[in-house]
Structure formats: C-alpha cells, structure tokens
Write a protein that holds these residues in place. Structure first.
Motif, PDB file in Angstrom:
ATOM      1  N   GLU A   1      10.271   1.009   6.667  1.00 46.05           N
ATOM      2  CA  GLU A   1      10.324   2.451   6.920  1.00 46.05           C
ATOM      3  C   GLU A   1      11.319   2.966   5.900  1.00 46.05           C
ATOM      4  N   SER A   2      10.953   4.018   5.145  1.00 40.92           N
ATOM      5  CA  SER A   2      11.750   4.338   3.959  1.00 40.92           C
ATOM      6  C   SER A   2      12.327   5.753   3.908  1.00 40.92           C
ATOM      7  N   HIS A   3      12.032   6.592   4.908  1.00 40.89           N
ATOM      8  CA  HIS A   3      12.446   7.998   4.774  1.00 40.89           C
ATOM      9  C   HIS A   3      13.681   8.309   5.629  1.00 40.89           C
TER      10      HIS A   3
ATOM     11  N   LEU B   1       0.157  -7.753   2.205  1.00 36.63           N
ATOM     12  CA  LEU B   1       0.256  -7.635   3.671  1.00 36.63           C
ATOM     13  C   LEU B   1       0.879  -6.280   3.987  1.00 36.63           C
ATOM     14  N   ASP B   2       0.094  -5.397   4.601  1.00 34.87           N
ATOM     15  CA  ASP B   2       0.588  -4.047   4.875  1.00 34.87           C
ATOM     16  C   ASP B   2      -0.003  -3.563   6.197  1.00 34.87           C
ATOM     17  N   LEU B   3       0.842  -2.939   6.993  1.00 36.57           N
ATOM     18  CA  LEU B   3       0.409  -2.448   8.305  1.00 36.57           C
ATOM     19  C   LEU B   3      -0.360  -1.142   8.193  1.00 36.57           C
ATOM     20  N   LEU B   4      -0.303  -0.489   7.055  1.00 31.22           N
ATOM     21  CA  LEU B   4      -0.889   0.853   6.873  1.00 31.22           C
ATOM     22  C   LEU B   4      -0.340   1.816   7.917  1.00 31.22           C
ATOM     23  N   THR B   5       0.967   1.997   7.902  1.00 29.80           N
ATOM     24  CA  THR B   5       1.581   3.066   8.695  1.00 29.80           C
ATOM     25  C   THR B   5       1.208   4.378   8.005  1.00 29.80           C
ATOM     26  N   TYR B   6       1.795   5.472   8.462  1.00 30.23           N
ATOM     27  CA  TYR B   6       1.506   6.773   7.833  1.00 30.23           C
ATOM     28  C   TYR B   6       1.759   6.732   6.325  1.00 30.23           C
TER      29      TYR B   6
ATOM     30  N   ASN C   1      16.799   6.116  -6.680  1.00 31.39           N
ATOM     31  CA  ASN C   1      15.610   6.907  -6.313  1.00 31.39           C
ATOM     32  C   ASN C   1      14.470   6.755  -7.316  1.00 31.39           C
ATOM     33  N   ASN C   2      13.310   6.374  -6.808  1.00 30.47           N
ATOM     34  CA  ASN C   2      12.107   6.278  -7.648  1.00 30.47           C
ATOM     35  C   ASN C   2      11.294   7.565  -7.549  1.00 30.47           C
ATOM     36  N   TYR C   3      10.513   7.825  -8.582  1.00 28.74           N
ATOM     37  CA  TYR C   3       9.542   8.918  -8.531  1.00 28.74           C
ATOM     38  C   TYR C   3       8.357   8.526  -9.414  1.00 28.74           C
TER      39      TYR C   3
ATOM     40  N   HIS D   1       9.113  -8.413  -1.197  1.00 31.82           N
ATOM     41  CA  HIS D   1       9.162  -7.770   0.121  1.00 31.82           C
ATOM     42  C   HIS D   1       9.563  -6.291   0.020  1.00 31.82           C
ATOM     43  N   PHE D   2       8.519  -5.430  -0.003  1.00 35.95           N
ATOM     44  CA  PHE D   2       8.747  -3.976  -0.031  1.00 35.95           C
ATOM     45  C   PHE D   2       8.657  -3.342   1.361  1.00 35.95           C
ATOM     46  N   ALA D   3       7.899  -3.954   2.272  1.00 30.20           N
ATOM     47  CA  ALA D   3       7.536  -3.261   3.516  1.00 30.20           C
ATOM     48  C   ALA D   3       8.776  -2.752   4.229  1.00 30.20           C
TER      49      ALA D   3
ATOM     50  N   PRO E   1      20.805   5.910   9.483  1.00 32.41           N
ATOM     51  CA  PRO E   1      20.143   4.773  10.138  1.00 32.41           C
ATOM     52  C   PRO E   1      19.256   3.991   9.166  1.00 32.41           C
ATOM     53  N   TYR E   2      18.585   4.685   8.247  1.00 36.31           N
ATOM     54  CA  TYR E   2      17.777   3.972   7.230  1.00 36.31           C
ATOM     55  C   TYR E   2      18.663   3.030   6.430  1.00 36.31           C
ATOM     56  N   ALA E   3      19.769   3.568   5.882  1.00 37.14           N
ATOM     57  CA  ALA E   3      20.651   2.756   5.041  1.00 37.14           C
ATOM     58  C   ALA E   3      21.238   1.593   5.844  1.00 37.14           C
TER      59      ALA E   3
ATOM     60  N   GLY F   1      -1.675  -5.981   8.471  1.00 40.41           N
ATOM     61  CA  GLY F   1      -0.901  -6.659   9.496  1.00 40.41           C
ATOM     62  C   GLY F   1       0.561  -6.285   9.414  1.00 40.41           C
ATOM     63  N   ASP F   2       1.282  -6.736  10.451  1.00 44.29           N
ATOM     64  CA  ASP F   2       2.672  -6.333  10.665  1.00 44.29           C
ATOM     65  C   ASP F   2       3.598  -7.464  10.200  1.00 44.29           C
ATOM     66  N   ILE F   3       4.625  -7.132   9.444  1.00 44.27           N
ATOM     67  CA  ILE F   3       5.563  -8.184   9.020  1.00 44.27           C
ATOM     68  C   ILE F   3       6.344  -8.747  10.208  1.00 44.27           C
ATOM     69  N   CYS F   4       6.325  -8.037  11.339  1.00 45.39           N
ATOM     70  CA  CYS F   4       7.013  -8.574  12.530  1.00 45.39           C
ATOM     71  C   CYS F   4       6.176  -9.644  13.233  1.00 45.39           C
TER      72      CYS F   4
ATOM     73  N   SER G   1      19.849   0.059   8.353  1.00 40.62           N
ATOM     74  CA  SER G   1      18.819  -0.975   8.577  1.00 40.62           C
ATOM     75  C   SER G   1      18.585  -1.784   7.294  1.00 40.62           C
ATOM     76  N   LYS G   2      18.629  -1.125   6.136  1.00 40.59           N
ATOM     77  CA  LYS G   2      18.461  -1.856   4.870  1.00 40.59           C
ATOM     78  C   LYS G   2      19.681  -2.753   4.619  1.00 40.59           C
ATOM     79  N   ALA G   3      20.855  -2.266   4.972  1.00 39.16           N
ATOM     80  CA  ALA G   3      22.073  -3.072   4.789  1.00 39.16           C
ATOM     81  C   ALA G   3      21.991  -4.334   5.644  1.00 39.16           C
TER      82      ALA G   3
ATOM     83  N   SER H   1       0.824  -1.215   0.000  1.00 42.65           N
ATOM     84  CA  SER H   1       0.000   0.000   0.000  1.00 42.65           C
ATOM     85  C   SER H   1       0.854   1.259   0.000  1.00 42.65           C
ATOM     86  N   GLY H   2       2.170   1.099  -0.041  1.00 44.49           N
ATOM     87  CA  GLY H   2       3.063   2.259  -0.110  1.00 44.49           C
ATOM     88  C   GLY H   2       3.286   2.687  -1.549  1.00 44.49           C
ATOM     89  N   PHE H   3       4.262   3.538  -1.741  1.00 40.09           N
ATOM     90  CA  PHE H   3       4.493   4.131  -3.064  1.00 40.09           C
ATOM     91  C   PHE H   3       4.857   3.075  -4.122  1.00 40.09           C
ATOM     92  N   ILE H   4       5.985   2.394  -3.949  1.00 39.07           N
ATOM     93  CA  ILE H   4       6.423   1.466  -5.002  1.00 39.07           C
ATOM     94  C   ILE H   4       5.547   0.219  -4.991  1.00 39.07           C
ATOM     95  N   GLY H   5       5.192  -0.252  -3.783  1.00 33.09           N
ATOM     96  CA  GLY H   5       4.381  -1.465  -3.681  1.00 33.09           C
ATOM     97  C   GLY H   5       3.050  -1.337  -4.410  1.00 33.09           C
TER      98      GLY H   5
HETATM   99  P1  NAD Z   1       6.842   3.624   1.429  1.00 36.91           P
HETATM  100  O1  NAD Z   1       7.313   4.228   2.705  1.00 36.91           O
HETATM  101  O2  NAD Z   1       6.071   4.467   0.464  1.00 36.91           O
HETATM  102  O3  NAD Z   1       5.923   2.339   1.744  1.00 36.91           O
HETATM  103  C1  NAD Z   1       6.244   1.419   2.735  1.00 36.91           C
HETATM  104  C2  NAD Z   1       5.017   0.536   2.975  1.00 36.91           C
HETATM  105  O4  NAD Z   1       5.355  -0.447   3.963  1.00 36.91           O
HETATM  106  C3  NAD Z   1       3.791   1.297   3.500  1.00 36.91           C
HETATM  107  O5  NAD Z   1       2.634   0.903   2.815  1.00 36.91           O
HETATM  108  C4  NAD Z   1       3.731   0.883   4.967  1.00 36.91           C
HETATM  109  O6  NAD Z   1       2.402   0.902   5.501  1.00 36.91           O
HETATM  110  C5  NAD Z   1       4.303  -0.520   4.921  1.00 36.91           C
HETATM  111  N1  NAD Z   1       4.865  -0.948   6.203  1.00 36.91           N
HETATM  112  C6  NAD Z   1       5.727  -0.260   7.001  1.00 36.91           C
HETATM  113  N2  NAD Z   1       5.999  -0.968   8.103  1.00 36.91           N
HETATM  114  C7  NAD Z   1       5.335  -2.153   7.977  1.00 36.91           C
HETATM  115  C8  NAD Z   1       5.241  -3.309   8.790  1.00 36.91           C
HETATM  116  N3  NAD Z   1       5.898  -3.398   9.972  1.00 36.91           N
HETATM  117  N4  NAD Z   1       4.483  -4.340   8.364  1.00 36.91           N
HETATM  118  C9  NAD Z   1       3.814  -4.263   7.169  1.00 36.91           C
HETATM  119  N5  NAD Z   1       3.848  -3.190   6.383  1.00 36.91           N
HETATM  120  C10 NAD Z   1       4.605  -2.132   6.783  1.00 36.91           C
HETATM  121  O7  NAD Z   1       8.125   3.003   0.751  1.00 36.91           O
HETATM  122  P2  NAD Z   1       8.534   2.942  -0.794  1.00 36.91           P
HETATM  123  O8  NAD Z   1       9.182   4.208  -1.180  1.00 36.91           O
HETATM  124  O9  NAD Z   1       7.388   2.421  -1.547  1.00 36.91           O
HETATM  125  O10 NAD Z   1       9.685   1.828  -0.718  1.00 36.91           O
HETATM  126  C11 NAD Z   1       9.350   0.439  -0.792  1.00 36.91           C
HETATM  127  C12 NAD Z   1      10.609  -0.381  -0.643  1.00 36.91           C
HETATM  128  O11 NAD Z   1      11.512  -0.030  -1.695  1.00 36.91           O
HETATM  129  C13 NAD Z   1      11.361  -0.151   0.654  1.00 36.91           C
HETATM  130  O12 NAD Z   1      11.880  -1.392   1.080  1.00 36.91           O
HETATM  131  C14 NAD Z   1      12.489   0.797   0.278  1.00 36.91           C
HETATM  132  O13 NAD Z   1      13.610   0.608   1.111  1.00 36.91           O
HETATM  133  C15 NAD Z   1      12.779   0.351  -1.143  1.00 36.91           C
HETATM  134  N6  NAD Z   1      13.320   1.381  -2.045  1.00 36.91           N
HETATM  135  C16 NAD Z   1      12.691   2.579  -2.188  1.00 36.91           C
HETATM  136  C17 NAD Z   1      13.193   3.511  -3.107  1.00 36.91           C
HETATM  137  C18 NAD Z   1      12.520   4.838  -3.316  1.00 36.91           C
HETATM  138  O14 NAD Z   1      13.062   5.680  -4.033  1.00 36.91           O
HETATM  139  N7  NAD Z   1      11.338   5.083  -2.757  1.00 36.91           N
HETATM  140  C19 NAD Z   1      14.340   3.208  -3.851  1.00 36.91           C
HETATM  141  C20 NAD Z   1      14.972   1.969  -3.653  1.00 36.91           C
HETATM  142  C21 NAD Z   1      14.443   1.056  -2.761  1.00 36.91           C
END
Ligand code: NAD
Ligand code: DAU
Length: 359
Positions: free
Chosen positions: A85-87, A33-38, A190-192, A81-83, A160-162, A59-62, A164-166, A11-15
């Motif tokens: 925290e991304s900012h 499966l998405d927790l619908l965070t902010y 970077n996606n847009y 697996h996209f879920a 810290p984001y990088a 639901g929560d991936i944890c 956690s992804k690493a 439910s996020g941007f790329i997903g």
């Molecule tokens: P986003 O922040 O727009 O979306 C993240 C989604 O994950 C949200 O729908 C949120 O509700 C969900 N989520 C967060 N915590 C969760 C949890 N505990 N359980 C289930 N769902 C949860 O992120 P995005 O920009 O769409 O990025 C998606 C993925 O792609 C991320 O893994 C990010 O690291 C990676 N990525 C993003 C970019 C970019 O430019 N945006 C580039 C490369 C990689």
C-alpha cells in the motif's frame, strides 16, 4: 534455480514500468504476483499479452502457501518486492491495510524466500537475491539546509505508511543478519512517469488541469520532494540486482528537489502549452491551497553517492524533460485514465478532498 525473477506488485506504477524495462533490457522470464488492489492495473502490461516470458498470478503476498508454491514451481534467481500500500493520505485515513500488506506481507515473503533459498545449492544460494523496494520516507523530514539522507541515517517515520515501510525494512535487515538470506534494500525518492495512479500529486494535477478542476495544494505548497523519472529507478534496481552487495542498502534519487507549488505551476504551464486553454485563462488560476496533510513531512532528499560510486548508476532524465514526457503520456492515453477512474477512485477523491476546505 532458473533465470526467472519473481516480482511482487508488478501491476502497480513502478512494478509495471520495471517489468516492461526488464523484458526490454534483460529479457529473462518474469513471474508477477499481484493482488490487483485498486492500485494494480493489468492494462499496464497489456503489451506483454501472449509473451512467453511473462506470467501473471493474481494473489496476496500474505498468502504464505501461495508464495511458497510459486517459489518452488518457478525457481527464481531473484525476488523484487514492490507490493505495498503506497499512498500516504490513505494510510492516514485507514492504516490497517498498510500494517497487513507492508509489514505482514513482507514478513511472509521473507520467510518463504528463506525456506526456498535454504533448499538451493551453495552456488545458487550465493547468486540468489531478495531485493526489498523501500522509500526515503522512512527517515522522516529534513530541514531546509540539512544534508540529504545517507544510508546510515536514523529511522524516524512520521506517517503510518512510512512506519509500515520502516518496519518492513527492519525485517528485511534481520533476515540478512540472522538467517543469511541475501537481502538488499533500496530506498528511493518520489517517482513519476507513465502508469502512475492519479491519486498521487503529478498525475492528479495533470488530469485536474486538463479538465479545468481545482488543483488542491496542501498547506503552503512549500514542501520539497526529490523527483526521479521512473525509468531511472528501474535502471537503478537492475544495477543493484546485478552488482549490489548482499546485506547492503542503496539510496536512489533524482537530485531534483522541487517545491510542490513549483511542480504544480510547471504542470499548468505544460498543459497550457500542449492544450491551449480556450476561454478559462491560464491553468495556474485553478491552483487552490487546501488544508494540510497531518504530519506532513517538509522535505526529503537522498544522498546517492554510494550507488553512483559502487554501481555506476546515475539518473539520466532531468526533471523538466521527464515532466514534459509524463504530461504528454497522460494526454496521449485517455483510455488508460478512464479505465482507472472507477467508482472506488471517485469515492477516494470525494473522501480525501471534501475533508480539505480551502485554507
Ligand atoms: P502502487 O500503489 O502503484 O502499486 C502497488 C502494487 O502492489 C499494486 O499493483 C497492488 O495491486 C499490489 N499489491 C498491494 N497489496 C498487495 C498484496 N497484499 N499482495 C500482492 N500485491 C499487492 O505502488 P508504487 O508507487 O508502484 O510503489 C511500489 C513500491 O515502491 C512500494 O513498495 C513503495 O513503497 C515503493 N516506493 C514508491 C515510490 C513512489 O514514488 N511511488 C518511491 C519509493 C518507493
Ligand atoms: O518519497 C517517496 C514516496 O513518494 C513514496 O514512498 C510513496 O509511495 C509515494 O506515494 C510518494 O509519497 P508522497 O506523499 O511524497 O507523494 P504524493 O504524490 O502523495 O504527494 C507529493 C507531495 O504533494 C506531498 O508533499 C503532498 C503533496 N500533495 C499531494 C496530493 C495528492 C498535495 O499538495 N496535494 C495533493 O492533492
């Protein structure tokens, strides 16, 4: 095993762009499966309401029990697996959620995937895929004339984001090496495009420019990002799922390096063209340089020759065309924008930008 796929963070941007793209191009069922965070927004997928191929689970991936039971119930042939925290700025302000979702959540999913995968027939085990979506930021920062990152570049995360992804990437790798789980990792730039939450550079600048608000450029604005239109990322993920080799990493990028100031000026000009300013003058006048992001990476760039060579993927949308489409999309969807700019969003904007007086 069935032909359904399990998408996390759909439910996020790329997903959400990926799910729409998958339903259109492949058409097999998707469980989201998405927790619908902010950052998660069901409105992104409202066009799939009532479509029998789409199923949403909040639901929560944890939550290992939930993840395990979803896998047993839906018997997916792949997990994408996209879920996360991304900012980056939020990770500097409060890293805890990044450790929990990006590291612990990925580990929970990997372990539940391993258990499910172990229960499959040998043929299904062979066909199964766990696609871990990662980022170019795990490699740290490049100098102005360094070559782009290759898949074997050393990890050097700076935020810290990088970090956690690493860490998540390392767990993904370990589950392949130690357990044989068919994990693949993609690291993308970077996606847009549509549905990007307006805390990120491009949508933030479009909306501020439209509303005549200051355009906060961090530091000198000469940091370089490699921009990829989100549909091209979705096509790359489909290619990796279809033909990628288990255990491998694939770099994805737009080969479109631009400085931040260049991007912001281009947005100003596009908004001026589409909504001519009446009394305020050109939107470039709104550009305000503000205090830099701590630890700000100077430049990212991806060497994408492996995915081009092995899977025949390449970006199809040049940056100028993609940016024009994106500005148009935000202008045409004011109801989406209003829907996401709730109290929590306004609080974040207040918190992030009041700490950043003009330089
Ligand atoms: P986003 O922040 O727009 O979306 C993240 C989604 O994950 C949200 O729908 C949120 O509700 C969900 N989520 C967060 N915590 C969760 C949890 N505990 N359980 C289930 N769902 C949860 O992120 P995005 O920009 O769409 O990025 C998606 C993925 O792609 C991320 O893994 C990010 O690291 C990676 N990525 C993003 C970019 C970019 O430019 N945006 C580039 C490369 C990689
Ligand atoms: O490189 C891939 C990464 O791209 C993804 O892994 C991340 O999830 C995604 O958020 C993005 O990270 P960035 O930090 O590069 O994106 P962001 O849009 O936050 O910032 C892009 C650049 O613009 C960066 O150099 C910081 C700068 N910036 C950002 C904002 C929000 C500004 O100058 N002003 C701003 O107000």
């Amino acid at each position: 095993m069935r032909d359904a796929i399990l998408v996390t963070g759909g439910s996020g941007f790329i997903g959400s762009n990926f799910i729409l793209n998958w339903i259109e191009c492949v058409g097999s069922p998707v469980v989201n499966l998405d927790l619908l965070t902010y950052a998660g927004n069901p409105a992104n997928l409202s066009s799939l309401q009532g479509d029998p191929r789409y199923r949403f689970i909040r639901g929560d991936i944890c939550d290992s029990e939930l993840a395990g039971s979803l896998l047993r119930e839906h018997q997916p042939c792949a997990i994408v697996h996209f879920a996360a925290e991304s900012h980056v700025d939020r990770s500097i302000a409060s890293p805890g959620a990044f450790l929990r979702t990006n590291v612990e959540g990925t580990c929970v999913l990997l372990e539940q995937a391993r258990r499910y995968w172990s229960s499959l027939s040998l043929a299904d085990q062979h066909a199964f895929r766990f696609l871990h979506i990662s980022t170019d930021e795990v490699y740290g920062s490049l100098g102005p004339s360094d070559p782009p990152f290759i898949e074997s570049a050393p990890y050097a995360p700076n935020s810290p984001y990088a970090a956690s992804k690493a860490a998540a990437d390392h767990f993904a790798r370990a589950y392949f090496r130690t357990c044989g789980l068919p994990v693949l990792t993609t690291n993308c730039s970077n996606n847009y495009g549509p549905f990007q939450f307006p805390e990120k550079l491009i949508p933030l600048m479009i909306l501020n420019a439209l509303e005549g608000k200051p355009l906060p450029v961090y530091g000198d604005g000469l940091q370089v990002r490699d921009w990829l239109y989100v549909d091209d990322h979705c096509a790359a993920i489909r290619a990796v799922l279809q033909d990628g080799r288990a255990g491998e990493t694939y770099h994805i990028g737009g080969s479109s390096e631009r400085t931040n100031i260049h991007v912001v000026k281009a947005i100003c000009d596009l908004v001026d063209e589409m909504v001519p300013p009446v009394s305020t003058g050109p939107r470039r006048n709104l550009i305000a340089t503000v205090k830099d992001r701590p630890g700000h990476d100077r430049r990212y760039a991806m060497d994408t020759s492996k995915i081009r060579r092995e899977l025949g993927w390449q970006p199809s949308i040049v940056f100028e065309t993609g940016l024009r489409k994106t500005v148009r999309w935000y202008l045409d969807h004011p109801e989406w924008t209003e829907g996401v700019r709730t109290g929590a969003y306004l609080e974040w904007i207040q918190q992030n930008y009041t700490r950043r007086p003009e330089r």
